[in-house]
Design an enzyme around this catalytic site. Structure first.
Site, PDB file in Angstrom:
ATOM      1  N   ASP A 181     -41.885 -29.837 -31.662  1.00  0.00           N
ATOM      2  CA  ASP A 181     -43.220 -30.332 -32.021  1.00  0.00           C
ATOM      3  C   ASP A 181     -43.391 -31.726 -31.432  1.00  0.00           C
ATOM      4  OD1 ASP A 181     -45.221 -29.256 -34.537  1.00  0.00           O
ATOM      5  OD2 ASP A 181     -45.551 -31.305 -33.803  1.00  0.00           O
ATOM      6  N   LEU A 192     -60.640  -8.897 -43.754  1.00  0.00           N
ATOM      7  CA  LEU A 192     -60.138  -9.390 -45.043  1.00  0.00           C
ATOM      8  C   LEU A 192     -61.160 -10.325 -45.686  1.00  0.00           C
ATOM      9  CD1 LEU A 192     -56.412 -10.062 -44.056  1.00  0.00           C
ATOM     10  CD2 LEU A 192     -57.215  -8.358 -45.709  1.00  0.00           C
ATOM     11  N   ASN A 251     -51.834 -25.367 -33.407  1.00  0.00           N
ATOM     12  CA  ASN A 251     -53.107 -25.198 -34.102  1.00  0.00           C
ATOM     13  C   ASN A 251     -54.253 -24.987 -33.113  1.00  0.00           C
ATOM     14  OD1 ASN A 251     -52.011 -27.811 -33.688  1.00  0.00           O
ATOM     15  ND2 ASN A 251     -53.713 -28.747 -34.762  1.00  0.00           N
ATOM     16  N   LEU A 309     -58.274 -11.415 -34.771  1.00  0.00           N
ATOM     17  CA  LEU A 309     -59.553 -11.912 -35.282  1.00  0.00           C
ATOM     18  C   LEU A 309     -60.205 -10.860 -36.173  1.00  0.00           C
ATOM     19  CD1 LEU A 309     -61.120 -13.614 -32.110  1.00  0.00           C
ATOM     20  CD2 LEU A 309     -59.802 -14.671 -33.950  1.00  0.00           C
ATOM     21  N   GLY A 325     -44.651 -25.910 -31.719  1.00  0.00           N
ATOM     22  CA  GLY A 325     -45.496 -25.975 -32.914  1.00  0.00           C
ATOM     23  C   GLY A 325     -44.678 -25.644 -34.146  1.00  0.00           C
ATOM     24  N   CYS A 354     -57.767 -20.476 -41.767  1.00  0.00           N
ATOM     25  CA  CYS A 354     -58.028 -19.448 -40.748  1.00  0.00           C
ATOM     26  C   CYS A 354     -59.260 -18.573 -40.928  1.00  0.00           C
ATOM     27  CB  CYS A 354     -56.791 -18.580 -40.597  1.00  0.00           C
ATOM     28  SG  CYS A 354     -55.428 -19.522 -39.895  1.00  0.00           S
TER      29      CYS A 354
HETATM   30  P1  NAD Z   1     -50.259 -26.208 -38.110  1.00  0.00           P
HETATM   31  O1  NAD Z   1     -51.329 -27.198 -37.901  1.00  0.00           O
HETATM   32  O2  NAD Z   1     -49.590 -26.085 -39.427  1.00  0.00           O
HETATM   33  O3  NAD Z   1     -49.103 -26.433 -37.024  1.00  0.00           O
HETATM   34  C1  NAD Z   1     -49.343 -26.613 -35.662  1.00  0.00           C
HETATM   35  C2  NAD Z   1     -48.286 -27.568 -35.103  1.00  0.00           C
HETATM   36  O4  NAD Z   1     -48.406 -27.593 -33.689  1.00  0.00           O
HETATM   37  C3  NAD Z   1     -48.452 -29.014 -35.579  1.00  0.00           C
HETATM   38  O5  NAD Z   1     -47.271 -29.450 -36.216  1.00  0.00           O
HETATM   39  C4  NAD Z   1     -48.734 -29.799 -34.284  1.00  0.00           C
HETATM   40  O6  NAD Z   1     -48.160 -31.085 -34.272  1.00  0.00           O
HETATM   41  C5  NAD Z   1     -48.087 -28.910 -33.246  1.00  0.00           C
HETATM   42  N1  NAD Z   1     -48.602 -29.082 -31.887  1.00  0.00           N
HETATM   43  C6  NAD Z   1     -49.895 -29.205 -31.486  1.00  0.00           C
HETATM   44  N2  NAD Z   1     -49.962 -29.326 -30.159  1.00  0.00           N
HETATM   45  C7  NAD Z   1     -48.682 -29.274 -29.699  1.00  0.00           C
HETATM   46  C8  NAD Z   1     -48.107 -29.329 -28.402  1.00  0.00           C
HETATM   47  N3  NAD Z   1     -48.872 -29.466 -27.310  1.00  0.00           N
HETATM   48  N4  NAD Z   1     -46.757 -29.263 -28.289  1.00  0.00           N
HETATM   49  C9  NAD Z   1     -45.986 -29.113 -29.396  1.00  0.00           C
HETATM   50  N5  NAD Z   1     -46.476 -29.056 -30.645  1.00  0.00           N
HETATM   51  C10 NAD Z   1     -47.814 -29.131 -30.794  1.00  0.00           C
HETATM   52  O7  NAD Z   1     -50.903 -24.798 -37.691  1.00  0.00           O
HETATM   53  P2  NAD Z   1     -50.503 -23.365 -38.287  1.00  0.00           P
HETATM   54  O8  NAD Z   1     -51.146 -23.183 -39.614  1.00  0.00           O
HETATM   55  O9  NAD Z   1     -49.042 -23.161 -38.127  1.00  0.00           O
HETATM   56  O10 NAD Z   1     -51.284 -22.407 -37.280  1.00  0.00           O
HETATM   57  C11 NAD Z   1     -50.854 -22.230 -35.947  1.00  0.00           C
HETATM   58  C12 NAD Z   1     -51.615 -21.057 -35.344  1.00  0.00           C
HETATM   59  O11 NAD Z   1     -51.283 -19.858 -36.046  1.00  0.00           O
HETATM   60  C13 NAD Z   1     -53.135 -21.182 -35.437  1.00  0.00           C
HETATM   61  O12 NAD Z   1     -53.703 -20.625 -34.278  1.00  0.00           O
HETATM   62  C14 NAD Z   1     -53.494 -20.341 -36.642  1.00  0.00           C
HETATM   63  O13 NAD Z   1     -54.794 -19.797 -36.550  1.00  0.00           O
HETATM   64  C15 NAD Z   1     -52.465 -19.238 -36.583  1.00  0.00           C
HETATM   65  N6  NAD Z   1     -52.114 -18.624 -37.875  1.00  0.00           N
HETATM   66  C16 NAD Z   1     -51.953 -19.402 -38.995  1.00  0.00           C
HETATM   67  C17 NAD Z   1     -51.564 -18.816 -40.201  1.00  0.00           C
HETATM   68  C18 NAD Z   1     -51.369 -19.639 -41.458  1.00  0.00           C
HETATM   69  O14 NAD Z   1     -51.137 -19.043 -42.501  1.00  0.00           O
HETATM   70  N7  NAD Z   1     -51.452 -20.942 -41.424  1.00  0.00           N
HETATM   71  C19 NAD Z   1     -51.298 -17.444 -40.244  1.00  0.00           C
HETATM   72  C20 NAD Z   1     -51.450 -16.686 -39.078  1.00  0.00           C
HETATM   73  C21 NAD Z   1     -51.851 -17.285 -37.895  1.00  0.00           C
HETATM   74  C1  UGA Z   2     -54.887 -14.920 -44.340  1.00  0.00           C
HETATM   75  C2  UGA Z   2     -54.510 -13.450 -44.082  1.00  0.00           C
HETATM   76  O1  UGA Z   2     -54.294 -12.805 -45.329  1.00  0.00           O
HETATM   77  C3  UGA Z   2     -53.245 -13.370 -43.232  1.00  0.00           C
HETATM   78  O2  UGA Z   2     -52.975 -12.009 -42.917  1.00  0.00           O
HETATM   79  C4  UGA Z   2     -53.460 -14.160 -41.933  1.00  0.00           C
HETATM   80  O3  UGA Z   2     -52.287 -14.146 -41.146  1.00  0.00           O
HETATM   81  C5  UGA Z   2     -53.817 -15.592 -42.278  1.00  0.00           C
HETATM   82  O4  UGA Z   2     -55.027 -15.595 -43.102  1.00  0.00           O
HETATM   83  C6  UGA Z   2     -54.135 -16.430 -41.079  1.00  0.00           C
HETATM   84  O5  UGA Z   2     -54.467 -15.916 -40.025  1.00  0.00           O
HETATM   85  O6  UGA Z   2     -54.085 -17.644 -41.283  1.00  0.00           O
HETATM   86  P1  UGA Z   2     -54.081 -16.819 -45.999  1.00  0.00           P
HETATM   87  O7  UGA Z   2     -55.339 -17.495 -45.569  1.00  0.00           O
HETATM   88  O8  UGA Z   2     -52.822 -17.581 -45.954  1.00  0.00           O
HETATM   89  O9  UGA Z   2     -53.850 -15.502 -45.110  1.00  0.00           O
HETATM   90  O10 UGA Z   2     -54.250 -16.294 -47.499  1.00  0.00           O
HETATM   91  P2  UGA Z   2     -55.050 -15.075 -48.160  1.00  0.00           P
HETATM   92  O11 UGA Z   2     -54.197 -14.484 -49.191  1.00  0.00           O
HETATM   93  O12 UGA Z   2     -55.607 -14.158 -47.142  1.00  0.00           O
HETATM   94  O13 UGA Z   2     -56.255 -15.822 -48.905  1.00  0.00           O
HETATM   95  C7  UGA Z   2     -57.303 -16.437 -48.174  1.00  0.00           C
HETATM   96  C8  UGA Z   2     -58.368 -16.908 -49.138  1.00  0.00           C
HETATM   97  O14 UGA Z   2     -59.071 -15.820 -49.721  1.00  0.00           O
HETATM   98  C9  UGA Z   2     -57.817 -17.721 -50.321  1.00  0.00           C
HETATM   99  O15 UGA Z   2     -58.659 -18.796 -50.596  1.00  0.00           O
HETATM  100  C10 UGA Z   2     -57.809 -16.719 -51.454  1.00  0.00           C
HETATM  101  O16 UGA Z   2     -57.882 -17.296 -52.711  1.00  0.00           O
HETATM  102  C11 UGA Z   2     -59.059 -15.921 -51.126  1.00  0.00           C
HETATM  103  N1  UGA Z   2     -59.039 -14.567 -51.710  1.00  0.00           N
HETATM  104  C12 UGA Z   2     -58.130 -13.651 -51.298  1.00  0.00           C
HETATM  105  C13 UGA Z   2     -59.974 -14.240 -52.686  1.00  0.00           C
HETATM  106  O17 UGA Z   2     -60.819 -15.057 -53.068  1.00  0.00           O
HETATM  107  N2  UGA Z   2     -59.941 -12.975 -53.223  1.00  0.00           N
HETATM  108  C14 UGA Z   2     -59.046 -12.038 -52.831  1.00  0.00           C
HETATM  109  O18 UGA Z   2     -59.078 -10.902 -53.358  1.00  0.00           O
HETATM  110  C15 UGA Z   2     -58.114 -12.388 -51.843  1.00  0.00           C
END
Ligand code: NAD
Ligand code: UGA
Length: 467
Positions: free
Chosen positions: A37, A227, A91, A221, A12, A276
């Site tokens: 990926d 947050l 994802n 979660l 991923g 998320c």
């Molecule tokens: P993303 O959609 O940006 O990336 C996921 C990647 O995985 C894609 O490029 C997809 O092609 C690839 N993929 C899917 N199935 C696959 C497989 N079987 N083999 C290889 N590659 C595969 O997703 P993301 O935002 O990086 O999120 C990934 C996970 O991390 C999610 O569970 C999300 O909840 C969590 N997370 C995301 C954030 C964030 O800020 N985006 C922060 C913390 C946690």
């Molecule tokens: C959030 C968490 O902050 C990360 O710790 C976590 O890893 C991530 O989700 C995840 O699991 O994907 P992110 O969604 O990237 O990170 O960004 P945030 O800064 O948390 O903002 C989330 C949303 O809340 C945005 O739309 C932001 O504008 C809004 N927000 C945030 C507000 O409206 N008010 C605030 O005071 C803070």
């Protein structure tokens, strides 16, 4: 003898896999890191000078390590075979159909990774869940892995990621904590210790927390739920401020000064977005329901209800302030990403405002420094089921502007929907002169100097502020 102390593969190459592995590579020159990926396009972009995601500081880190100990590849089988530790960072979106549709997380991609590993691995490995998953997913991953017919041993760990987009690199370089969950027996503890030793290359040991598997999965979660709950809490008060004449910024400051509450995450907004928060709360709600905890499910679901209310409230206020009609009016939208310093539009609150304005037959002109028009459409179709096919004329109704001045020229209103720093520096005298009168401003982030705008002549409406 291998030239590497350890080999890591990450399945991923998205917003988490790419930056996380780049930082591990930067901090651990003796570890070989390869991100794989299914998507050739995604991997090609990681191997180019135009990375697939916008994240401040990321190009520098990738540049420093790529081709040395950091690689991006679609040769998934070979990289699985070579690795000692495999991260699953795919994802895990909300299910759109079937049991739990609209709430449960779809862990299909995680299971597919586990099946792939079981199929091609030729040696024992540590498997690390980096994706955010429902509690007890590690059990499913372990059972799939155990079905290999080669007698191989796999240890499954949970290591959720807490980075936020826009600040991913500093978050990874200096995390508040690293969380590692594992089975509490000898092989499980040994696997956890191996992963601890990777992070210990740059994270102080007392900030690396080890727990059992289920606590680790559930903590992720819960962190996102807490947050998001803060954002919904302050947003609920913003509505009360508008009704009473109190000012939400003053309240955030006064309340946040209490150390027990803390000042962060109290910025009132048009609602939270991103891939998320909603997904993970829905996941939590579904888990509570599954275990028969109806009151707990309802409690957390209210965070989403409040967020939907806030988004709707904002677009309704825009329409009612502009004499109850925006039909045919040009409206500029400044900012489309779900927060500043990212080009990510997944679940962006701006999309809901744009949707509402389009349905009111406004002519919407969007400017965002990082968002690509094609990404805007993809997300609109996926999340609000709106496309040219379902809504003929949509493409013409939404223009993407090259800059804020073009977006605002001849507009009846502009709305700030993402808190990009550059919006604070705009020449508002120039914008005012170019707009239809009365010229309305809707500040969805309380970003601008409202007194100054009013002095220029704008009619200003902001979140949680007296009009
Ligand atoms: P993303 O959609 O940006 O990336 C996921 C990647 O995985 C894609 O490029 C997809 O092609 C690839 N993929 C899917 N199935 C696959 C497989 N079987 N083999 C290889 N590659 C595969 O997703 P993301 O935002 O990086 O999120 C990934 C996970 O991390 C999610 O569970 C999300 O909840 C969590 N997370 C995301 C954030 C964030 O800020 N985006 C922060 C913390 C946690
Ligand atoms: C959030 C968490 O902050 C990360 O710790 C976590 O890893 C991530 O989700 C995840 O699991 O994907 P992110 O969604 O990237 O990170 O960004 P945030 O800064 O948390 O903002 C989330 C949303 O809340 C945005 O739309 C932001 O504008 C809004 N927000 C945030 C507000 O409206 N008010 C605030 O005071 C803070």
């Amino acid at each position: 003898m291998s030239e590497w102390d350890l080999k890591i593969c990450c399945m991923g190459a998205g917003y988490v896999g790419g930056p996380t592995m780049a930082v591990i590579a930067a901090k651990c020159p003796k570890i070989r890191v390869c991100v794989v990926d299914l998507s050739q396009k995604q991997i090609d972009a990681w191997n180019s000078s135009d990375l697939p995601i916008y994240e401040p500081g990321l190009p520098e880190v990738v540049e420093q390590c790529r081709g040395k100990n950091l690689f991006f590849s679609t040769d998934i089988d070979a990289e699985i075979k070579a690795a000692d530790i495999i991260f699953i960072s795919v994802n895990t979106p909300t299910k759109t159909m079937g049991i739990g549709a609209g709430r449960a997380a779809n862990i299909k991609n995680c299971e597919l990774c586990a099946r792939k590993i079981a199929e091609v691995a030729e040696s024992d490995k540590i498997i690390v869940e980096k994706s955010t998953v429902p509690v007890r997913t590690a059990e499913a991953v372990r059972r799939v892995l155990e079905c290999n017919d080669k007698g191989l041993k796999f240890q499954v760990l949970s290591n959720p990621e807490f980075l936020a987009e826009g600040t991913a690199i500093p978050d990874l370089m200096k995390p508040d904590r690293v969380l590692i969950g594992g089975v509490q027996d000898e092989p499980g503890l040994a696997a956890a210790e191996k992963l601890v030793s990777v992070y210990a290359n740059w994270v102080p040991r007392d900030q690396i927390i080890t727990t059992n598997l289920w606590s680790s999965e559930l903590s992720k979660l819960v962190a996102n739920a807490f947050l998001a709950q803060r954002v919904s809490s302050i947003n609920s008060i913003s509505a009360l401020c508008e009704a009473t004449g109190a000012d939400i910024s003053e309240i955030s400051r006064a309340v946040g000064k209490d150390d027990r509450i803390g000042k962060r995450f109290l910025n009132s907004s048009i609602g939270f977005g991103g891939s998320c928060f909603q997904k993970d709360i829905l996941n939590l709600v579904y888990l509570c329901e599954t275990y028969g905890l109806k009151e707990c499910a309802e409690y957390w679901n209210q965070v989403i209800v409040m967020n939907d209310y806030q988004k709707k409230r904002f677009s309704e206020k825009m329409v009612s302030s502009m004499f109850n009609t925006v039909t045919g009016k040009k409206i500029a939208i400044l900012g489309y990403a779900f927060k500043k310093d990212t080009g990510d539009v997944r679940e962006t609150p701006s999309m809901f405002v744009v949707r509402d304005l389009v349905l009111e037959q406004a002519r919407v002109h969007v400017y965002d420094p990082q968002v690509k028009r094609e990404d805007m459409w993809t997300e609109m179709e996926y999340t609000v089921q709106m496309s040219e096919a379902t809504h003929p004329g949509l493409d013409a109704a939404v223009t993407t502007a090259p800059d804020a001045y073009t977006a605002c020229a001849n507009a009846h209103a502009f709305a700030v929907l993402t808190e990009w720093d550059e919006f604070k520096e705009l020449d508002f005298e120039r914008i005012y002169k170019s707009m239809a009168k009365p010229a309305f401003v809707f500040d969805g982030r309380n970003l601008l100097d409202h007194a100054k705008l009013r002095e220029i002549g704008f009619e200003v409406h902001a979140i949680g502020k007296p009009d």
